[in-house]
Design an enzyme around this catalytic site. Structure first.
Site, PDB file in Angstrom:
ATOM      1  N   GLU A 162      25.915  15.832 -14.736  1.00 30.47           N
ATOM      2  CA  GLU A 162      24.965  16.033 -15.734  1.00 30.47           C
ATOM      3  C   GLU A 162      23.062  15.992 -15.632  1.00 30.47           C
ATOM      4  O   GLU A 162      22.674  16.747 -16.626  1.00 30.47           O
ATOM      5  CB  GLU A 162      24.850  13.639 -15.463  1.00 30.47           C
ATOM      6  CG  GLU A 162      25.403  13.321 -15.854  1.00 30.47           C
ATOM      7  CD  GLU A 162      26.377  14.355 -17.628  1.00 30.47           C
ATOM      8  OE1 GLU A 162      25.819  14.630 -18.545  1.00 30.47           O
ATOM      9  OE2 GLU A 162      28.064  13.590 -17.868  1.00 30.47           O
ATOM     10  N   HIS A 168      23.289  19.968 -17.112  1.00 27.75           N
ATOM     11  CA  HIS A 168      22.682  19.282 -18.690  1.00 27.75           C
ATOM     12  C   HIS A 168      21.502  19.308 -18.588  1.00 27.75           C
ATOM     13  O   HIS A 168      20.758  20.283 -19.487  1.00 27.75           O
ATOM     14  CB  HIS A 168      23.529  18.635 -19.220  1.00 27.75           C
ATOM     15  CG  HIS A 168      24.724  18.544 -19.768  1.00 27.75           C
ATOM     16  ND1 HIS A 168      25.623  19.607 -19.730  1.00 27.75           N
ATOM     17  CD2 HIS A 168      26.078  17.467 -19.213  1.00 27.75           C
ATOM     18  CE1 HIS A 168      26.643  19.272 -20.134  1.00 27.75           C
ATOM     19  NE2 HIS A 168      26.964  18.400 -19.936  1.00 27.75           N
TER      20      HIS A 168
END
Length: 606
Positions: free
Chosen positions: A390, A393
């Site tokens: 994550e 991202h």
């Protein structure tokens, strides 16, 4: 009694995200929302004279862009607050309000693209050549590319108006899956009742006690079985939404319509399915290795997550995972590591599971907010890798937003998984180097890498093939009933997993996968994984040029076609060698793990 999940109020504040940088409080959100009243009117006043001058055209495009930024910011705050507790009707209502307002906004301005495309080609090219239009030239190029699929102004207005009701199936699934479904307790390894949730399911499947794994598997799928007809209806409705949209816009298929937005040909999707199908023997070799390592006569689907190396202590508190990541990301350069540290210390991450919180993990934000991360951290290696994922991202968004104007900052979904999986590859390499003399840990990490190939390249491609299959069946007029979905999924799962004779409950797995509501999204995990393996190899074995090229990818947003951006950075997904090379690495990892396992001092039976 079972352990009770914490309430949000009981969580340490430093392990919750800080949304006050978006809006100080709900009243500030309301004040910003009020600015949307009548915001379309000045733009609509130019309807019919949009292409009268480059100034008119640039003014409308710029004004729309500014309003979209406000809409995005309002939506991000509402959806993050809603996901803190999906049972809270106030924030779900706030989210519904901004969705509805965005739908109204889109409908009111749906005439813009048709009016532009209705202009004569020569005049339009002359307008685009004007200096005022320089910031919008790529936008216009993409618009002209979409001309065969752009409808009349009236039709576009209708398409914008139906966007909200067409999302009802996805919204119903989300509410049922995240807020209303309740799972029974499962007895843990000591025979004590433990709470089964979306967030804890994987932890049960990682248990060394096969009875615990089986009980959790049965409990969750028996629960989904109780609502299978409802979930078949929501998935069928969502698929038919895609088909309606594709046909309305003159596409040959829902797949083609979905990939058009990402500037990708359907051949890339189908070639991935073909390549992975050819690579199934390697996958079956790994499953046989896993079966033998676990000492199980017949492997079942609930045996695929338990680590095959049982006595490696890999409890990973959140703080330790953060420390690992700051070291593991050193190959990405000081600027990258500095931003990671900023995000971890300035509360970009909502860390812990709690009552009502949305399941899973994601990175979310927009141009004018931090790139926030939702986690349901479980103090294990899988959660550490999820955090690395994550952060990939979020840092991709951070650098794109910092380097591109709003119009070109949002990177294409087709490359959205590359940065996240590159981070995972760097973390794996770091951990292998950190304990290179520990054979058992090396075997553990090799096993983890093989499981990454299983879950990201093979499992996601299986999902992608299922998604393609059900869309093609619906396009042929075949109803997506519960039996149709169950039978199709079971047969596909059986082919992918070779000699496994699974518990028939696995046929229901389609009913709990949120990504089937994302419109041909999952294949990007597999292509992204393959590209990430190539980038990680370049970063670990290269120098400043490779780092600069990779940062160029992170900063590019959507300023060019996504596959061209990747190719410029050194990895071209249109070359079959990228997928083949990833499968070769999997083959080598399986062989290395198979050679290492017999050298370990103790067994791995469960």
């Amino acid at each position: 009694m079972s352990a009770q999940q914490a309430t949000r109020q009981e969580l340490p504040i430093e392990k919750t995200w800080d949304l006050t940088s978006i809006f100080a409080d709900d009243n500030a959100w309301e004040q910003a929302f009020s600015k949307l009243a009548g915001a379309e009117a000045p733009l609509c006043a130019l309807k019919g004279s949009l292409t009268a001058s480059a100034a008119n055209l640039a003014n409308v495009l710029q004004s729309r862009d500014h309003l979209e930024r406000l809409l995005e910011t309002l939506y991000v705050y509402a959806h993050l607050k809603s996901d803190e507790d999906t049972r809270n009707s106030f924030y779900s209502g706030m989210q519904d309000r901004i969705r509805s307002r965005w739908s109204q906004f889109s409908a009111a301005l749906a005439w813009i693209e048709p009016e532009i495309l209705a202009e004569e080609q020569d005049k339009l090219e002359a307008l685009i050549a004007e200096e005022e239009m320089k910031p919008f030239r790529r936008l216009m190029a993409l618009l002209l590319r979409d001309k065969p699929h752009t409808l009349s102004a009236a039709e576009e207005r209708l398409m914008a108006m139906v966007a909200e009701p067409l999302g009802a199936a996805q919204n119903a699934f989300s509410k049922l899956n995240n807020a209303d479904l309740r799972f029974p307790d499962v007895n843990d390894e000591k025979g004590q009742p433990a709470t089964l949730t979306h967030g804890s399911f994987l932890r049960f499947l990682e248990s060394s006690d096969r009875r615990v794994r089986r009980d959790a598997f049965c409990a969750i799928y028996d629960t989904y079985d109780s609502v299978k007809n409802t979930l078949a209806a929501t998935l069928d409705g969502h698929v038919r939404k895609h088909i309606f949209t594709a046909r309305a816009r003159n596409f040959d298929s829902a797949l083609e319509a979905s990939l058009q937005h990402d500037q990708v040909e359907p051949t890339l999707y189908r070639s991935l399915v073909t390549a992975i199908d050819k690579g199934l023997p390697v996958f079956h070799d790994y499953l046989a290795l896993r079966r033998d390592a676990l000492g199980i006569d017949e492997l079942d689907m609930y045996d695929l997550h338990v680590p095959i190396i049982q006595d490696v202590h890999m409890k990973v508190p959140y703080e330790e995972a953060c420390s690992w990541l700051l070291e593991a990301f050193q190959p990405l350069g000081d600027d990258y590591v500095r931003v990671v540290e900023k995000g971890l210390t300035e509360r970009w991450v909502d860390v812990l599971d709690c009552q009502g919180k949305r399941s899973g993990a994601y990175s979310s934000g927009c141009y004018d907010t931090n790139p926030y991360i939702l986690m349901n951290y479980q103090d294990n290696l899988n959660s550490a890798f999820t955090l690395a994922h994550e952060i990939g991202h979020s840092l991709h968004s951070y650098f794109s937003n910092a380097s591109q104007p709003h119009l070109y900052a949002s990177y294409s979904i087709v490359v959205a998984e590359v940065a996240s999986i590159t981070n995972e590859a760097l973390l794996l390499d770091y951990l292998r180097r950190k304990k290179k003399d520990d054979k058992r840990l090396q075997a553990y990490l090799l096993s983890h890498l093989c499981d990454d190939f299983r879950t990201t390249m093979y499992r996601q491609t299986m999902f992608a093939e299922f998604e393609l299959l059900i869309h093609e069946k619906a396009e042929q007029g075949i109803p997506l009933t519960t039996d149709e979905l169950n039978n199709s999924y079971f047969e596909l799962n059986k082919r992918f997993h070779g000699t496994i004779q699974p518990d028939r409950r696995i046929a229901l797995e389609w009913s709990r996968i949120p990504h089937f509501y994302y419109n041909f999204y999952v294949y990007k995990y597999a292509t992204g994984f393959a590209a990430a393996q190539a980038f990680a190899e370049r970063l670990l074995g290269g120098g400043r040029d490779e780092v600069d090229a990779y940062h160029g990818f992170l900063k590019s947003g959507c300023s060019a076609d996504p596959l061209d951006i990747l190719a410029t950075a050194g990895v071209d997904l249109r070359d079959p060698a990228v997928i083949d090379s990833a499968i070769d690495r999997f083959r080598g990892s399986v062989a290395d793990l198979g050679a290492l396992l017999p050298t370990l001092k103790s067994g791995t039976k469960t």
